[in-house]
Design a protein around this motif. Structure first.
Motif, PDB file in Angstrom:
ATOM      1  N   ASP A  39       0.841  -1.205   0.000  1.00  0.00           N
ATOM      2  CA  ASP A  39       0.000   0.000   0.000  1.00  0.00           C
ATOM      3  C   ASP A  39       0.873   1.250   0.000  1.00  0.00           C
ATOM      4  O   ASP A  39       0.656   2.178   0.784  1.00  0.00           O
ATOM      5  N   TYR A  44      -2.929   6.284  -2.016  1.00  0.00           N
ATOM      6  CA  TYR A  44      -3.414   5.611  -0.812  1.00  0.00           C
ATOM      7  C   TYR A  44      -3.290   6.517   0.420  1.00  0.00           C
ATOM      8  O   TYR A  44      -4.073   6.406   1.354  1.00  0.00           O
ATOM      9  N   THR A  88      -7.787   0.775   2.979  1.00  0.00           N
ATOM     10  CA  THR A  88      -6.797   1.494   2.174  1.00  0.00           C
ATOM     11  C   THR A  88      -7.437   2.249   1.024  1.00  0.00           C
ATOM     12  O   THR A  88      -6.832   3.174   0.471  1.00  0.00           O
TER      13      THR A  88
END
Length: 555
Positions: A39, A44, A88
């Motif tokens: 991520d 994000y 996320t």
């Protein structure tokens, strides 16, 4: 094969929590498997970057089957396929639901899951901007911040609500759980997303040698010895690998992936498994059933003048805002663009809110624009209406015995008269609010549903053509002791040893709010159940519920 004490499938909102809490014991080894990747992309981290759910590598990109009550439309169902899971890629709005939601779970036979039981876990999970108190935590991994309502048309919404008699609150998770007020987000003080991965994994993944995280690992089958799950099989980089769990396998894949893996492994409705060519190991008819989801839609208005957030996403201003966010964690990109958040009852006699409304100071499809180049969009505002207490229940089934085939999901939303009537009332409530000064003074006219849609029948027909979800699905491995339950209140799968489910699929009903915070709470509570621990119930939880009078009327 490699062996660990615990193997966790899914590094989403709950799985990250379980991995963190179990590895607090240095003598316990944990393998955390995630089908998606890291991520570490820029979007994000950005508070307004939640549209990354559209990226195929980020989301499972599920679609429902043709919906029986929505004129056969198929509904987009994004779910996070990345470290942190849906936390996320979500819109970061922090909402726990109403205390009555969890007291209902206890009444349904889920001992240890009343509001008094779960409140300590909500508190343990968070560092709230308000600080430590009876309703909030001040030292947990998850960062919860207040939305900066400057330039977001907050006061016109609040004053219109007051004039109509709606209650107001500065904390939807304090003593008054309903009414209009500012919202909270899962963002840090520097305006970065506080996902489950960032909150629970980043601080420990280098420091704890007893935690192993493997990404791009797609679990395909549970491994058994008699009635005990002893490990699982997964695919990674074109290879099939196996891993063994000395203590337990914990499924945290989410509301669609967890029941899919169970059914692929022979745990589920026997007749359906046989029709897929899968030999049933444990006949659990509730696997994949009791799917509950919040239906939602937009109501949109054009404004009389340039008063919306469209002013702030002009290219030059947006560039400055990006630098301000990157250097100082401040400004437009550090928070959500939400004017106000309302949880209200649409009828007298209800004991908790049945509608959630988010008021947004900008059009749904807003885009950055360049002065003098092209045409700037018209200024619009929108309100998102969400059905909090749905009666309708859906289901999911396998498409085949091939793990690569996406499951067949039927939401069945708007499937009862009560749900349809509540959603219709939501349109009337929003119209009434935007027709009340000072909010009305800013509006030019309604765009959707539009002035031609007036009667209840016309509103209902309109909604069946445009209704979507707010991505709050739960319930496909529901907790309880009834014939359709899948896990007991300890989250152990009925009829199987060595297997637990710890994610949103265990929720018997969908909480009356966004589901990320409840999923993290399930991770906190589930980790303690695995460890044989329990936080003491909140002694003053009964005082946390104040139900305001119902003085308001709906036109």
């Amino acid at each position: 094969m490699a062996t660990y004490d615990y193997v966790i499938v899914g590094a989403g909102s709950a799985g990250c929590v379980v991995a963190n809490r179990l590895t607090e014991d240095p003598n316990v080894s944990v393998l955390l498997l995630e089908a998606g990747g890291a991520d570490n992309q820029f979007f994000y981290r950005l508070a307004l970057g939640f549209h990354s759910w559209r990226y195929p590598h980020t989301s499972w990109s599920y679609l429902s089957e043709p919906e029986p009550h929505l004129n056969g439309r198929r509904i987009m169902l994004p779910r996070g396929k990345v470290l942190g899971g849906s936390s996320t890629i979500n819109a970061m709005l922090y909402s726990r639901g109403h205390p009555h939601d969890y007291d209902l779970w206890r009444q349904m036979g889920c001992e240890g899951w009343s509001f008094a039981d779960v409140l300590p876990y909500f508190k343990r999970a968070e560092t709230n901007w308000r600080g430590e108190g009876p309703y909030h935590g001040g030292s947990g991994p998850l960062q919860v911040s207040k939305i900066n309502t400057k330039k977001l048309l907050h006061e016109p919404v609040m004053e219109a609500a007051r004039r109509l008699g709606y209650p107001t609150t500065d904390d939807h998770h304090g003593r008054v759980h309903e009414g209009f007020g500012p919202g909270d987000t899962t963002t840090t003080r520097r305006g970065r997303r506080s996902s489950a991965s960032k909150a629970y994994l980043d601080p420990i993944k280098s420091a704890r040698r007893n935690l192993t995280i493997v990404t791009h690992a797609y679990a395909t089958k549970l491994l058994f010895e008699d009635k005990r799950v002893v490990g699982l099989e997964y695919q990674r980089e074109g290879k099939t690998e196996q891993v063994r769990a000395k203590r337990e396998v914990v499924l945290s894949g989410g509301v669609y992936n967890t029941p899919q893996l169970m059914m692929l492994s022979g745990i589920g409705p026997a007749d359906h498994l046989l029709s897929m060519g899968i030999e049933p190991r444990v006949d659990l008819p509730g696997v994949g059933r009791n799917l509950s989801e919040h239906a939602g839609y937009w109501v949109e208005f054009e404004t009389k003048g340039p008063v919306t957030l469209l002013n702030e996403i002009r290219a030059d201003k947006l560039a400055v805002a990006t630098i301000q966010w990157a250097l100082f964690g401040k400004g437009l990109l550090a928070s959500q663009s939400n004017s106000a958040h309302a949880e209200i009852r649409s009828l007298p006699g209800l004991d908790q809110p049945d509608l959630q409304i988010y008021f947004n100071p900008v059009r749904v499809d807003a885009k950055p624009w360049f002065p003098g180049i092209g045409k700037r969009q018209e200024h619009r505002v929108s309100a998102v209406v969400c059905l909090l207490q749905p009666d309708s229940r859906g289901w999911m089934e396998l498409a085949s015995a091939n793990p690569a085939d996406k499951p067949r999901i039927t939401l069945n939303i708007m499937g009862t008269r009560r749900d349809a009537d509540t959603l219709v009332r939501g349109v009337k409530i929003v119209r009434q609010l935007y027709d009340t000064p000072p909010l009305a003074n800013l509006m030019s006219h309604e765009l959707s549903p539009g002035p031609s849609v007036q009667t209840d029948a016309e509103i209902e027909a309109y909604l069946r053509n445009i209704l979507i979800t707010t991505h709050h699905s739960v319930g496909t491995c529901t907790m309880g002791n009834g014939s359709m339950s899948v896990v007991d209140p300890q989250l152990r799968v009925h009829g199987v040893e060595g297997l637990r489910v710890v994610d949103a699929s265990i929720m018997p009903t969908v909480p009356g709010g966004n589901t990320n915070a409840p999923s993290i709470m399930v991770g906190e509570r589930g980790a303690d159940l695995i460890r044989g621990q329990r936080l003491p119930p909140a002694e003053d939880a009964a005082n946390a519920v104040v139900t305001p009078e119902y003085p308001y009327t709906i036109a």
